[in-house]
Enzyme design. Structure first.
Site, PDB file in Angstrom:
ATOM      1  N   GLY A  36       0.804  -1.226   0.067  1.00  0.00           N
ATOM      2  CA  GLY A  36       0.156  -0.074  -0.016  1.00  0.00           C
ATOM      3  C   GLY A  36       0.873   1.369  -0.113  1.00  0.00           C
ATOM      4  O   GLY A  36       2.158   1.090   0.252  1.00  0.00           O
ATOM      5  N   CYS A  94       5.443  -6.390   1.171  1.00  0.00           N
ATOM      6  CA  CYS A  94       5.502  -4.982   1.367  1.00  0.00           C
ATOM      7  C   CYS A  94       5.232  -4.085   2.547  1.00  0.00           C
ATOM      8  O   CYS A  94       5.393  -4.556   3.629  1.00  0.00           O
ATOM      9  CB  CYS A  94       5.654  -4.367  -0.334  1.00  0.00           C
ATOM     10  SG  CYS A  94       6.140  -2.929  -0.443  1.00  0.00           S
ATOM     11  N   TYR A  95       4.144  -3.086   2.186  1.00  0.00           N
ATOM     12  CA  TYR A  95       3.509  -2.578   3.559  1.00  0.00           C
ATOM     13  C   TYR A  95       2.937  -3.698   4.524  1.00  0.00           C
ATOM     14  O   TYR A  95       3.162  -3.341   5.672  1.00  0.00           O
ATOM     15  CB  TYR A  95       2.570  -1.441   2.948  1.00  0.00           C
ATOM     16  CG  TYR A  95       1.728  -0.914   4.150  1.00  0.00           C
ATOM     17  CD1 TYR A  95       2.520   0.170   4.836  1.00  0.00           C
ATOM     18  CD2 TYR A  95       0.315  -1.038   4.318  1.00  0.00           C
ATOM     19  CE1 TYR A  95       1.780   0.672   5.972  1.00  0.00           C
ATOM     20  CE2 TYR A  95      -0.236  -0.428   5.432  1.00  0.00           C
ATOM     21  CZ  TYR A  95       0.617   0.580   6.165  1.00  0.00           C
ATOM     22  OH  TYR A  95      -0.224   1.190   7.299  1.00  0.00           O
ATOM     23  N   HIS A 150       7.422  -7.803  -4.236  1.00  0.00           N
ATOM     24  CA  HIS A 150       6.218  -8.169  -4.732  1.00  0.00           C
ATOM     25  C   HIS A 150       6.186  -9.269  -5.727  1.00  0.00           C
ATOM     26  O   HIS A 150       6.427  -9.387  -6.946  1.00  0.00           O
ATOM     27  CB  HIS A 150       5.642  -6.941  -5.658  1.00  0.00           C
ATOM     28  CG  HIS A 150       5.447  -5.739  -5.018  1.00  0.00           C
ATOM     29  ND1 HIS A 150       4.033  -5.639  -4.487  1.00  0.00           N
ATOM     30  CD2 HIS A 150       6.111  -4.633  -4.606  1.00  0.00           C
ATOM     31  CE1 HIS A 150       3.969  -4.306  -3.731  1.00  0.00           C
ATOM     32  NE2 HIS A 150       5.420  -4.004  -3.907  1.00  0.00           N
ATOM     33  N   GLU A 174       3.680 -10.881  -6.669  1.00  0.00           N
ATOM     34  CA  GLU A 174       2.622 -10.970  -7.492  1.00  0.00           C
ATOM     35  C   GLU A 174       2.700 -10.337  -8.798  1.00  0.00           C
ATOM     36  O   GLU A 174       1.622 -10.712  -9.835  1.00  0.00           O
ATOM     37  CB  GLU A 174       1.361 -10.320  -6.831  1.00  0.00           C
ATOM     38  CG  GLU A 174       1.422  -8.722  -6.527  1.00  0.00           C
ATOM     39  CD  GLU A 174       1.956  -8.091  -5.476  1.00  0.00           C
ATOM     40  OE1 GLU A 174       2.989  -8.892  -4.802  1.00  0.00           O
ATOM     41  OE2 GLU A 174       1.731  -7.126  -4.954  1.00  0.00           O
ATOM     42  N   SER A 196     -25.835  -8.624 -24.926  1.00  0.00           N
ATOM     43  CA  SER A 196     -25.345  -7.405 -25.672  1.00  0.00           C
ATOM     44  C   SER A 196     -24.417  -8.168 -26.977  1.00  0.00           C
ATOM     45  O   SER A 196     -24.208  -7.426 -27.822  1.00  0.00           O
ATOM     46  CB  SER A 196     -24.254  -6.684 -24.809  1.00  0.00           C
ATOM     47  OG  SER A 196     -23.269  -7.610 -24.591  1.00  0.00           O
ATOM     48  N   GLY A 197     -24.430  -9.445 -26.889  1.00  0.00           N
ATOM     49  CA  GLY A 197     -23.478 -10.187 -27.629  1.00  0.00           C
ATOM     50  C   GLY A 197     -21.970 -10.285 -27.323  1.00  0.00           C
ATOM     51  O   GLY A 197     -21.018 -10.894 -27.518  1.00  0.00           O
ATOM     52  N   GLY A 198     -21.737  -9.378 -26.034  1.00  0.00           N
ATOM     53  CA  GLY A 198     -20.333  -9.588 -25.613  1.00  0.00           C
ATOM     54  C   GLY A 198     -20.204 -10.619 -24.397  1.00  0.00           C
ATOM     55  O   GLY A 198     -21.187 -11.303 -24.204  1.00  0.00           O
ATOM     56  N   VAL A 199     -18.948 -11.076 -23.987  1.00  0.00           N
ATOM     57  CA  VAL A 199     -18.696 -12.226 -23.329  1.00  0.00           C
ATOM     58  C   VAL A 199     -19.485 -12.405 -21.854  1.00  0.00           C
ATOM     59  O   VAL A 199     -19.876 -13.204 -21.513  1.00  0.00           O
ATOM     60  CB  VAL A 199     -17.154 -12.658 -23.181  1.00  0.00           C
ATOM     61  CG1 VAL A 199     -16.685 -11.482 -22.425  1.00  0.00           C
ATOM     62  CG2 VAL A 199     -16.963 -13.761 -22.727  1.00  0.00           C
ATOM     63  N   ASP A 200     -19.508 -10.975 -21.412  1.00  0.00           N
ATOM     64  CA  ASP A 200     -20.166 -11.125 -19.733  1.00  0.00           C
ATOM     65  C   ASP A 200     -21.495 -11.395 -20.035  1.00  0.00           C
ATOM     66  O   ASP A 200     -21.853 -12.358 -19.338  1.00  0.00           O
ATOM     67  CB  ASP A 200     -19.911  -9.797 -19.384  1.00  0.00           C
ATOM     68  CG  ASP A 200     -18.461  -9.470 -19.057  1.00  0.00           C
ATOM     69  OD1 ASP A 200     -17.562 -10.271 -19.265  1.00  0.00           O
ATOM     70  OD2 ASP A 200     -18.065  -7.962 -18.829  1.00  0.00           O
ATOM     71  N   SER A 201     -22.285 -10.760 -20.685  1.00  0.00           N
ATOM     72  CA  SER A 201     -23.643 -10.947 -20.701  1.00  0.00           C
ATOM     73  C   SER A 201     -23.911 -12.437 -21.311  1.00  0.00           C
ATOM     74  O   SER A 201     -24.935 -13.295 -20.828  1.00  0.00           O
ATOM     75  CB  SER A 201     -24.677  -9.943 -21.481  1.00  0.00           C
ATOM     76  OG  SER A 201     -24.095  -9.991 -22.930  1.00  0.00           O
ATOM     77  N   SER A 202     -23.217 -12.990 -22.192  1.00  0.00           N
ATOM     78  CA  SER A 202     -23.402 -14.257 -22.866  1.00  0.00           C
ATOM     79  C   SER A 202     -23.195 -15.322 -21.602  1.00  0.00           C
ATOM     80  O   SER A 202     -23.918 -16.461 -21.721  1.00  0.00           O
ATOM     81  CB  SER A 202     -22.207 -14.376 -23.842  1.00  0.00           C
ATOM     82  OG  SER A 202     -22.403 -13.678 -24.920  1.00  0.00           O
ATOM     83  N   LYS A 210     -12.287 -11.139 -15.283  1.00  0.00           N
ATOM     84  CA  LYS A 210     -12.564 -11.380 -16.728  1.00  0.00           C
ATOM     85  C   LYS A 210     -12.099 -12.707 -17.251  1.00  0.00           C
ATOM     86  O   LYS A 210     -12.697 -13.248 -17.988  1.00  0.00           O
ATOM     87  CB  LYS A 210     -11.813 -10.108 -17.554  1.00  0.00           C
ATOM     88  CG  LYS A 210     -12.356 -10.198 -18.998  1.00  0.00           C
ATOM     89  CD  LYS A 210     -13.833  -9.392 -19.110  1.00  0.00           C
ATOM     90  CE  LYS A 210     -14.237  -9.136 -20.499  1.00  0.00           C
ATOM     91  NZ  LYS A 210     -15.543  -8.328 -20.427  1.00  0.00           N
TER      92      LYS A 210
END
Ligand code: XMP
Length: 512
Positions: free
Chosen positions: A54, A81-82, A168, A170, A222-228, A368
């Protein structure tokens, strides 16, 4: 319930990366603010706790703190780290302020065990970004690694499962960071790698069935991946109780509506209503040239059309599906400032607050990449899963200036050829987003023996992680030549093609 890890967010720009590294190791985790009470933490029952980095200093009065009780739970803790400095401070170590260190460092591992199991005693490259550092391990702790500048680059408590790293693990700049995270999860916390897309699908389906019961559910596609993916999950849970609505705004790419109908209605057997509102959208935005004004009018029109469709087709629906993702849900620390915590919901498809549905948000806990994995586990077609992002206002913000049906037709044709060539060259999956733009200028050319005075098409292709920054894609000139020849020969009304070589920032990905 599968094993899970709690990530306490002290405001690092990398907190989401920590969560992703953990999930990539197939362990479920969530990000929470460090203000959660110790009772809350106990009830949440983590198998391990990670304290993120942080921007604060342990010497700041106002800085977010660590309840020492967290270190007494008997649950393994990894401070990064922090997070490590908080442990050091809490346990009586020495934290030295104000010596900035940024960039790669060579880590000397003293104990090739626990966090560094499998490392051998020797060097590894790690990435640092800190102002303060731990100079002396607290009593009862041992330094397990160092760098040229850091006497205590990592430490662990003796006889207690408490660890810290000053660097870090990550970030991708720490090449063996994934091994360190895995050592913490499996070697130290004893987690089982139970978080996979198929277990997610099974759990989500059970949860949706329970939430929805035998009520009707409405979903805007919408045709996008999330709503699909969201629609596919809900359908798996409640079958024909789900009705999907696809609004054809008239601002879609070539074949978009047909592809959505084939995929969802024919291939997946989802109940689907297509509302053709293209005339309404076109008349609403006729004569509007200013981009934000276009967006606003399209957004409002979308809401009105969707409300009407909801009344007409989903009259009995009690639930509405939303493709909310985990990054929108995380409660971030205020130290990051409002810009990082407020997401502009400029998505068309963002629905009005007063709509009287209960929400089903089956993707709330996914990043995502995990949405894509879930889509695969559900058997969605790869073409849908790997689609480039497409803005809600659609081609309206790619026909620069005033939008007419004619100009949309020119752009749609150019865009289809460009994407066809990208696919044919095997580049579609390598590029984050690619599209054509119709410029609001005319240019002089010569075709046959005659002068032409026609449209200019700009081509855009970028690589990006998340759309926040982007680099233009370095196509082979032969590829650009091929696309340019085809566009000028095949698209009536175009006599010039330009390739956009601006990165974001300072440009944006879309032109409007
Ligand atoms: P910019 O142009 O801001 O775009 O660099 C970043 C990403 O967001 C998409 N984009 C939008 N998506 N509604 C959306 O749903 C919008 O109004 C909008 N504007 C841009 C853009 O396609 C890119 O992926």
């Amino acid at each position: 319930m599968p094993d899970r890890v709690l990530v306490l967010d002290y405001g690092s720009q990398f907190t989401q990366l920590i969560a992703r590294r953990i999930r990539e190791a197939h362990v479920y985790c969530e990000i929470h603010p460090p203000t959660r009470s110790i009772d809350w933490v106990r009830r949440w029952a983590p198998k391990g706790i990670v304290l993120s980095g942080g921007p604060s200093s342990v010497y700041e009065e106002e800085g977010p703190g660590l309840d020492p009780a967290v270190l007494r739970l008997g649950v393994p803790v990894l401070g990064i780290c922090y997070g490590m400095q908080l442990i050091a401070r809490s346990e009586g170590g020495v934290v030295v302020p104000g010596k900035r260190e940024y960039g790669r460092a060579r880590l000397r591992v003293h104990e090739a065990d626990a966090l560094f199991a499998g490392f051998g005693e020797g060097d590894a490259v790690v990435w640092c970004s800190h102002g303060d550092h731990v100079d002396e391990a607290p009593p009862g702790f041992v330094a397990t690694a160092s760098t040229a500048d850091l006497p205590v680059a990592a430490f662990r408590a003796e006889g207690r499962p408490i660890h810290g790293v000053q660097f870090h693990p990550e970030v991708a700049h720490t090449p063996r960071g994934g091994e360190i995270v895995a050592n913490f999860l499996f070697g130290i916390c004893g987690c089982a790698p139970g978080w996979t897309s198929s277990t997610f699908v099974t759990d989500a389906v059970a949860r949706i069935s329970e939430q929805v019961g035998d009520e009707q559910v409405l979903c805007g596609l919408s045709g996008g991946v999330d709503s699909s993916v969201a629609a596919a999950l809900v359908q798996k849970a409640v079958g024909d109780q789900l009705l999907c609505v696809f609004v054809d705004t008239g601002m879609m790419r070539r074949n978009e509506r047909r592809d959505v109908e084939q995929m969802f209605r024919d291939h997946m057997g989802i109940r689907l209503v297509v509302v053709d509102a293209s005339a309404e959208f076109l008349s609403k935005i006729a004569n509007i040239a200013e981009p934000e004004h276009k967006r606003k009018v399209i957004g409002e029109t979308f809401i009105r059309v969707f409300e009407r469709a909801a009344r007409e087709f989903g009259g009995n629906a009690r639930f509405l599906v939303q493709g909310t993702l985990y990054p929108d849900v995380i409660e971030s620390l205020p130290v990051r400032g409002p810009s990082a915590t407020i997401k502009t919901h400029h998505n068309v498809g963002g629905l009005p607050d007063d709509i009287s549905f209960e929400l089903v948000e089956p993707l709330r806990e996914l990043f995502k990449d995990e949405v894509r994995e879930a889509g695969r586990a559900l058997g969605l077609h790869e073409d849908f899963i790997r689609r480039h992002p497409f803005p809600g206002p659609g081609l309206a913000i790619r026909v620069l200036g005033a939008v007419t049906e004619d100009r949309l037709r020119v752009l749609r044709h150019a865009d289809a050829i460009y994407l066809e060539e990208i696919r044919a060259a095997g580049l579609y999956d390598e590029i984050w987003q690619a599209f054509a733009v119709l410029l609001p200028v005319r240019s002089v050319g010569v075709m046959g023996d005659a002068r032409t005075y026609e449209n200019v098409v700009a081509l855009r292709a970028v690589n990006s992680r998340d759309g926040m920054t982007a680099d233009w894609y370095p196509f082979d000139p032969a590829f650009l030549a091929r696309v340019s020849t085809r566009l000028i020969n095949e698209v009536k009304g175009v006599n010039r093609v330009a390739y956009d070589i601006s990165s974001k920032p300072p440009a944006t990905i879309e032109w409007e």
